[in-house]
Write a protein that holds these residues in place. Structure first.
Motif, PDB file in Angstrom:
ATOM      1  N   GLY A  10       0.834  -1.304  -0.027  1.00 42.23           N
ATOM      2  CA  GLY A  10       0.121  -0.102  -0.197  1.00 42.23           C
ATOM      3  C   GLY A  10       0.832   1.386   0.113  1.00 42.23           C
ATOM      4  N   SER A  11       2.102   1.119  -0.004  1.00 39.51           N
ATOM      5  CA  SER A  11       2.974   2.366   0.098  1.00 39.51           C
ATOM      6  C   SER A  11       2.902   3.368  -1.261  1.00 39.51           C
ATOM      7  CB  SER A  11       4.539   1.949   0.373  1.00 39.51           C
ATOM      8  OG  SER A  11       5.312   3.219   0.248  1.00 39.51           O
ATOM      9  N   THR A  12       3.069   4.372  -1.191  1.00 34.85           N
ATOM     10  CA  THR A  12       3.218   5.415  -2.298  1.00 34.85           C
ATOM     11  C   THR A  12       4.484   5.512  -2.703  1.00 34.85           C
ATOM     12  OG1 THR A  12       2.407   7.136  -1.212  1.00 34.85           O
ATOM     13  CG2 THR A  12       0.610   5.912  -2.269  1.00 34.85           C
ATOM     14  N   ASP A  13       5.413   5.189  -1.878  1.00 41.18           N
ATOM     15  CA  ASP A  13       6.958   5.580  -2.052  1.00 41.18           C
ATOM     16  C   ASP A  13       7.543   4.679  -3.086  1.00 41.18           C
ATOM     17  OD1 ASP A  13       9.409   7.106  -1.850  1.00 41.18           O
ATOM     18  OD2 ASP A  13       9.710   6.135   0.365  1.00 41.18           O
ATOM     19  N   ALA A  14       7.760   4.900  -4.307  1.00 39.73           N
ATOM     20  CA  ALA A  14       8.250   3.892  -5.445  1.00 39.73           C
ATOM     21  C   ALA A  14       9.511   4.873  -6.276  1.00 39.73           C
ATOM     22  CB  ALA A  14       7.200   3.589  -6.293  1.00 39.73           C
ATOM     23  N   ASP A  15      10.166   4.038  -6.924  1.00 41.83           N
ATOM     24  CA  ASP A  15      11.386   4.532  -7.590  1.00 41.83           C
ATOM     25  C   ASP A  15      11.511   3.644  -8.753  1.00 41.83           C
ATOM     26  OD1 ASP A  15      13.467   6.299  -8.382  1.00 41.83           O
ATOM     27  OD2 ASP A  15      14.696   6.055  -6.736  1.00 41.83           O
ATOM     28  N   PHE A  41       9.689  -0.019  -8.451  1.00 42.17           N
ATOM     29  CA  PHE A  41       9.913  -1.022  -7.287  1.00 42.17           C
ATOM     30  C   PHE A  41       9.542  -0.068  -6.253  1.00 42.17           C
ATOM     31  CE2 PHE A  41      14.162   0.980  -7.809  1.00 42.17           C
ATOM     32  CZ  PHE A  41      14.415   1.503  -6.610  1.00 42.17           C
ATOM     33  N   CYS A  42       8.650  -0.701  -5.150  1.00 45.58           N
ATOM     34  CA  CYS A  42       8.178  -0.244  -3.790  1.00 45.58           C
ATOM     35  C   CYS A  42       9.629   0.069  -2.899  1.00 45.58           C
ATOM     36  CB  CYS A  42       7.225  -1.088  -3.402  1.00 45.58           C
ATOM     37  SG  CYS A  42       6.483  -0.230  -1.779  1.00 45.58           S
ATOM     38  N   LYS A  43       9.934   1.356  -2.467  1.00 45.49           N
ATOM     39  CA  LYS A  43      10.812   1.501  -1.636  1.00 45.49           C
ATOM     40  C   LYS A  43      10.647   0.846  -0.125  1.00 45.49           C
ATOM     41  CE  LYS A  43      13.003   5.736  -3.373  1.00 45.49           C
ATOM     42  NZ  LYS A  43      13.148   7.314  -3.120  1.00 45.49           N
ATOM     43  N   ASN A  44       9.280   0.660  -0.041  1.00 40.23           N
ATOM     44  CA  ASN A  44       8.933   0.140   1.504  1.00 40.23           C
ATOM     45  C   ASN A  44       9.285  -1.516   1.502  1.00 40.23           C
ATOM     46  OD1 ASN A  44       7.754   0.345   4.301  1.00 40.23           O
ATOM     47  ND2 ASN A  44       6.147  -0.837   3.208  1.00 40.23           N
ATOM     48  N   CYS A  45       8.528  -2.112   0.541  1.00 38.71           N
ATOM     49  CA  CYS A  45       8.686  -3.440   0.748  1.00 38.71           C
ATOM     50  C   CYS A  45       9.545  -4.312  -0.256  1.00 38.71           C
ATOM     51  CB  CYS A  45       7.300  -4.164   0.610  1.00 38.71           C
ATOM     52  SG  CYS A  45       6.722  -4.087  -1.090  1.00 38.71           S
ATOM     53  N   GLY A  46      10.013  -3.685  -1.207  1.00 38.28           N
ATOM     54  CA  GLY A  46      10.852  -4.004  -2.642  1.00 38.28           C
ATOM     55  C   GLY A  46      10.313  -4.831  -3.719  1.00 38.28           C
ATOM     56  N   TYR A  47       8.756  -4.753  -3.643  1.00 39.71           N
ATOM     57  CA  TYR A  47       8.118  -5.229  -4.644  1.00 39.71           C
ATOM     58  C   TYR A  47       8.532  -4.678  -6.002  1.00 39.71           C
ATOM     59  CZ  TYR A  47       4.088  -6.676  -7.874  1.00 39.71           C
ATOM     60  OH  TYR A  47       3.465  -7.039  -8.946  1.00 39.71           O
ATOM     61  N   SER A  48       8.664  -5.365  -7.295  1.00 43.94           N
ATOM     62  CA  SER A  48       9.217  -4.817  -8.364  1.00 43.94           C
ATOM     63  C   SER A  48       8.304  -5.302  -9.329  1.00 43.94           C
ATOM     64  CB  SER A  48      10.697  -5.260  -8.676  1.00 43.94           C
ATOM     65  OG  SER A  48      11.297  -4.730  -7.376  1.00 43.94           O
ATOM     66  N   GLU A  49       8.235  -4.415 -10.521  1.00 42.23           N
ATOM     67  CA  GLU A  49       7.678  -4.917 -11.889  1.00 42.23           C
ATOM     68  C   GLU A  49       8.648  -4.414 -13.071  1.00 42.23           C
ATOM     69  OE1 GLU A  49       3.431  -3.486 -12.210  1.00 42.23           O
ATOM     70  OE2 GLU A  49       2.863  -4.772 -10.616  1.00 42.23           O
ATOM     71  N   PHE A  50       8.692  -4.959 -14.005  1.00 37.70           N
ATOM     72  CA  PHE A  50       9.344  -4.866 -15.101  1.00 37.70           C
ATOM     73  C   PHE A  50       8.703  -4.318 -16.241  1.00 37.70           C
ATOM     74  CE2 PHE A  50      12.338  -7.581 -12.584  1.00 37.70           C
ATOM     75  CZ  PHE A  50      13.661  -7.074 -13.112  1.00 37.70           C
ATOM     76  N   TYR A  51       9.238  -3.420 -16.754  1.00 36.25           N
ATOM     77  CA  TYR A  51       8.313  -2.885 -18.095  1.00 36.25           C
ATOM     78  C   TYR A  51       9.482  -2.708 -19.147  1.00 36.25           C
ATOM     79  CZ  TYR A  51       4.901  -1.743 -14.857  1.00 36.25           C
ATOM     80  OH  TYR A  51       3.852  -1.656 -13.641  1.00 36.25           O
ATOM     81  N   ILE A  61       4.244   4.797 -16.457  1.00 32.86           N
ATOM     82  CA  ILE A  61       4.873   3.608 -15.675  1.00 32.86           C
ATOM     83  C   ILE A  61       4.335   3.587 -14.211  1.00 32.86           C
ATOM     84  CG2 ILE A  61       6.758   2.400 -15.015  1.00 32.86           C
ATOM     85  CD1 ILE A  61       8.303   2.827 -17.282  1.00 32.86           C
ATOM     86  N   PHE A  62       4.729   4.685 -13.548  1.00 30.55           N
ATOM     87  CA  PHE A  62       4.192   4.926 -12.180  1.00 30.55           C
ATOM     88  C   PHE A  62       2.657   4.926 -12.013  1.00 30.55           C
ATOM     89  CE2 PHE A  62       8.533   6.570 -11.737  1.00 30.55           C
ATOM     90  CZ  PHE A  62       8.836   6.097 -10.495  1.00 30.55           C
ATOM     91  N   ASP A  63       1.933   5.417 -13.015  1.00 30.89           N
ATOM     92  CA  ASP A  63       0.276   5.099 -13.115  1.00 30.89           C
ATOM     93  C   ASP A  63       0.032   3.787 -13.021  1.00 30.89           C
ATOM     94  OD1 ASP A  63       0.004   8.016 -12.941  1.00 30.89           O
ATOM     95  OD2 ASP A  63      -0.314   8.247 -15.050  1.00 30.89           O
ATOM     96  N   PHE A  64       0.671   3.169 -13.826  1.00 29.12           N
ATOM     97  CA  PHE A  64       0.200   1.719 -13.906  1.00 29.12           C
ATOM     98  C   PHE A  64       0.611   0.660 -12.772  1.00 29.12           C
ATOM     99  CE2 PHE A  64       0.759  -2.700 -15.774  1.00 29.12           C
ATOM    100  CZ  PHE A  64      -0.415  -2.887 -16.537  1.00 29.12           C
TER     101      PHE A  64
END
Length: 68
Positions: A10-15, A41-51, A61-64
């Motif tokens: 649920g974090s909105t902190d991404a990079d 990737f989520c800076k909180n939990c590390g979940y990542s998606e590749f595009y 990308i961030f919107d998706f």
């Protein structure tokens, strides 16, 4: 539009960062990194998606990633 955040925490902190990877066959044998991706990737939990970098635009990308 409301941001939903990371689907895992649920974090909105991404990079994001750009990465290159080898494919299969000869490109793998000769370490030719011809596949380019943007990783969000989520800076909180590390979940990542590749595009696929050729098929995506950075502004979308961030919107998706956040379910926008």
């Amino acid at each position: 539009m409301s941001e939903q955040g990371c689907i895992k925490c649920g974090s909105t902190d991404a990079d994001s960062k750009d990465v290159a990877m080898t494919g299969t066959g000869l490109s793998k044998m000769f370490d030719v990194q011809n596949n380019q991706f943007t990783v969000v990737f989520c800076k909180n939990c590390g979940y990542s998606e590749f595009y696929n970098k050729q098929a995506s635009q950075a502004s979308n990308i961030f919107d998706f990633f956040f379910g926008g």
